[in-house]
Design a protein around this motif. Structure first.
Motif, mmCIF file in Angstrom:
data_model
loop_
_atom_site.group_PDB
_atom_site.id
_atom_site.type_symbol
_atom_site.label_atom_id
_atom_site.label_comp_id
_atom_site.label_asym_id
_atom_site.label_seq_id
_atom_site.Cartn_x
_atom_site.Cartn_y
_atom_site.Cartn_z
ATOM 1 N N ASP A 96 24.341 -31.435 12.026
ATOM 2 C CA ASP A 96 23.816 -31.153 10.684
ATOM 3 C C ASP A 96 23.427 -29.680 10.530
ATOM 4 O O ASP A 96 23.576 -29.111 9.461
ATOM 5 C CB ASP A 96 22.592 -32.032 10.377
ATOM 6 N N VAL A 122 28.435 -41.017 10.459
ATOM 7 C CA VAL A 122 28.127 -40.395 9.169
ATOM 8 C C VAL A 122 28.123 -38.859 9.223
ATOM 9 O O VAL A 122 28.520 -38.198 8.259
ATOM 10 C CB VAL A 122 26.815 -40.983 8.574
ATOM 11 N N SER A 123 27.743 -38.275 10.379
ATOM 12 C CA SER A 123 27.749 -36.803 10.485
ATOM 13 C C SER A 123 29.151 -36.238 10.315
ATOM 14 O O SER A 123 29.322 -35.179 9.708
ATOM 15 C CB SER A 123 27.228 -36.353 11.840
ATOM 16 N N GLY A 164 16.891 -35.563 1.420
ATOM 17 C CA GLY A 164 18.141 -35.327 2.145
ATOM 18 C C GLY A 164 18.039 -34.204 3.140
ATOM 19 O O GLY A 164 17.034 -34.080 3.853
ATOM 20 N N ARG A 165 19.105 -33.392 3.207
ATOM 21 C CA ARG A 165 19.139 -32.257 4.138
ATOM 22 C C ARG A 165 19.292 -30.925 3.410
ATOM 23 O O ARG A 165 18.874 -29.897 3.885
ATOM 24 C CB ARG A 165 20.343 -32.384 5.098
ATOM 25 N N ASP A 166 19.932 -30.972 2.242
ATOM 26 C CA ASP A 166 20.284 -29.738 1.535
ATOM 27 C C ASP A 166 19.859 -29.812 0.069
ATOM 28 O O ASP A 166 20.458 -29.187 -0.791
ATOM 29 C CB ASP A 166 21.803 -29.524 1.598
ATOM 30 N N ARG A 211 23.077 -35.360 16.262
ATOM 31 C CA ARG A 211 23.103 -35.297 14.794
ATOM 32 C C ARG A 211 22.436 -34.031 14.270
ATOM 33 O O ARG A 211 22.920 -33.395 13.350
ATOM 34 C CB ARG A 211 22.455 -36.543 14.192
ATOM 35 N N ARG A 271 23.312 -49.081 7.358
ATOM 36 C CA ARG A 271 22.342 -48.628 8.374
ATOM 37 C C ARG A 271 22.686 -49.126 9.773
ATOM 38 O O ARG A 271 21.845 -49.102 10.663
ATOM 39 C CB ARG A 271 20.930 -49.096 8.023
ATOM 40 N N ALA A 295 29.804 -36.233 6.715
ATOM 41 C CA ALA A 295 28.963 -35.263 5.991
ATOM 42 C C ALA A 295 29.388 -33.817 6.255
ATOM 43 O O ALA A 295 28.980 -32.914 5.534
ATOM 44 C CB ALA A 295 27.500 -35.459 6.380
ATOM 45 N N TYR A 347 25.827 -40.569 1.618
ATOM 46 C CA TYR A 347 26.775 -40.207 2.692
ATOM 47 C C TYR A 347 27.110 -41.428 3.549
ATOM 48 O O TYR A 347 28.245 -41.611 3.986
ATOM 49 C CB TYR A 347 26.211 -39.068 3.561
ATOM 50 N N ARG A 348 26.118 -42.266 3.770
ATOM 51 C CA ARG A 348 26.360 -43.493 4.528
ATOM 52 C C ARG A 348 27.292 -44.427 3.752
ATOM 53 O O ARG A 348 28.151 -45.087 4.341
ATOM 54 C CB ARG A 348 25.026 -44.213 4.807
ATOM 55 N N ARG A 368 31.263 -33.160 0.530
ATOM 56 C CA ARG A 368 30.005 -32.626 -0.008
ATOM 57 C C ARG A 368 30.200 -32.181 -1.455
ATOM 58 O O ARG A 368 29.353 -32.415 -2.309
ATOM 59 C CB ARG A 368 29.478 -31.479 0.854
ATOM 60 N N ARG A 425 26.888 -27.163 10.812
ATOM 61 C CA ARG A 425 28.050 -27.231 9.930
ATOM 62 C C ARG A 425 28.041 -26.024 8.983
ATOM 63 O O ARG A 425 26.969 -25.503 8.620
ATOM 64 C CB ARG A 425 28.104 -28.557 9.169
ATOM 65 N N THR A 468 19.646 -39.391 -0.532
ATOM 66 C CA THR A 468 21.038 -38.906 -0.535
ATOM 67 C C THR A 468 21.758 -39.224 0.775
ATOM 68 O O THR A 468 22.979 -39.321 0.796
ATOM 69 C CB THR A 468 21.105 -37.390 -0.812
ATOM 70 N N GLY A 469 20.997 -39.409 1.869
ATOM 71 C CA GLY A 469 21.627 -39.838 3.124
ATOM 72 C C GLY A 469 22.350 -41.166 2.919
ATOM 73 O O GLY A 469 23.427 -41.411 3.483
#
Ligand code: DC
Length: 225
Positions: A185, A100-101, A130-132, A181, A92, A104, A39-40, A110, A188, A35-36
């Protein structure tokens, strides 16, 4: 043995999530979704169209209309397309990583990506990274893992990776990048980076990839592949 479930893998940048998630997906014959990379892709599309990243509404509109597709097969061929154009390498670059942050952190971005991600995972048999994912995208995923590693270890890995791709970056700049980052992350207000209460934590600082992959595969299959 057939296994039909969703696996969520979350954690900070550079903990080794992608390498681990890809190998778990390959071993189980599951789909892998990064999923990153989505966002990228939004960040790349916005920068390419000359959108000011401080203009949240414009970035959110770009996210809502993003036509993104991902391909993954057993030969570990992982590609990402926007409107049919292969942008796997474009997302990348250090420029996209730096920006990207910001993208995001926009709540409407989101929100716009939530359904896209859920639709991608809808069939099950998926490793989503991902993160979430465990907290927000797939809160009902059967298995959730939270991978961490020290910031120095993570900076060292990113530094090695970028230098091998020919970028002249320093270790110190990578460490600063990673720490910034992490802060952005974690702090937020919407879907911050944090483990789901039912996530299994794995510290990858001193464990090798195979050990982590084997641990996850054993956990989710009970040894019956
Ligand atoms: O994993 P990565 O470095 O490619 O992620 C890029 C950025 O996207 C990073 O700043 C965190 C953000 N991200 C996010 O906010 N939520 C996700 N589910 C995945 C990534």
């Amino acid at each position: 043995m057939e296994h039909d479930f969703q696996i969520a893998i979350d954690g900070p940048a550079g903990a080794g999530k992608s390498t681990v998630a890809v190998q778990v997906a390959v071993k189980l014959g599951f789909l892998y979704i990064d999923t990153g990379a989505i966002y990228r892709a939004v960040t790349f599309a916005a920068v390419k169209s000359g959108i000011d990243l401080a203009d949240s509404d414009a970035v959110a509109a770009a996210a809502a209309k993003l036509n993104v597709e991902m391909y993954f097969d057993r030969e570990k061929l992982y590609r990402i397309y926007i409107d049919g154009e292969d942008v796997t390498g474009n997302i990348r670059t250090p420029e996209i990583s730096r920006n990207v942050s910001t993208v995001a952190q926009i709540p409407a971005v989101r929100e716009a990506l939530l359904d896209k991600q859920r639709n991608m995972a809808a069939g099950g048999r998926v490793v989503m990274e991902g993160r979430d994912i465990g907290t927000s995208v797939l809160p009902r995923a059967e298995y959730k893992f939270f991978l961490t590693a020290s910031s120095r270890e993570r900076a060292m890995r990113r530094h090695r990776e970028l230098v091998s791709q020919g970028y002249g970056v320093t270790f110190e700049s990578m460490l600063e990048d990673i720490q910034q980052r992490d802060n952005a992350d974690s702090l937020r207000s919407i879907s911050p980076l944090k483990p789901a209460p039912d996530a299994i934590h794995i510290d990858c600082s001193e464990t090798n990839v195979e050990q982590v992959v084997d641990f996850i595969v054993l956990k989710v299959t009970g040894g019956k592949i």
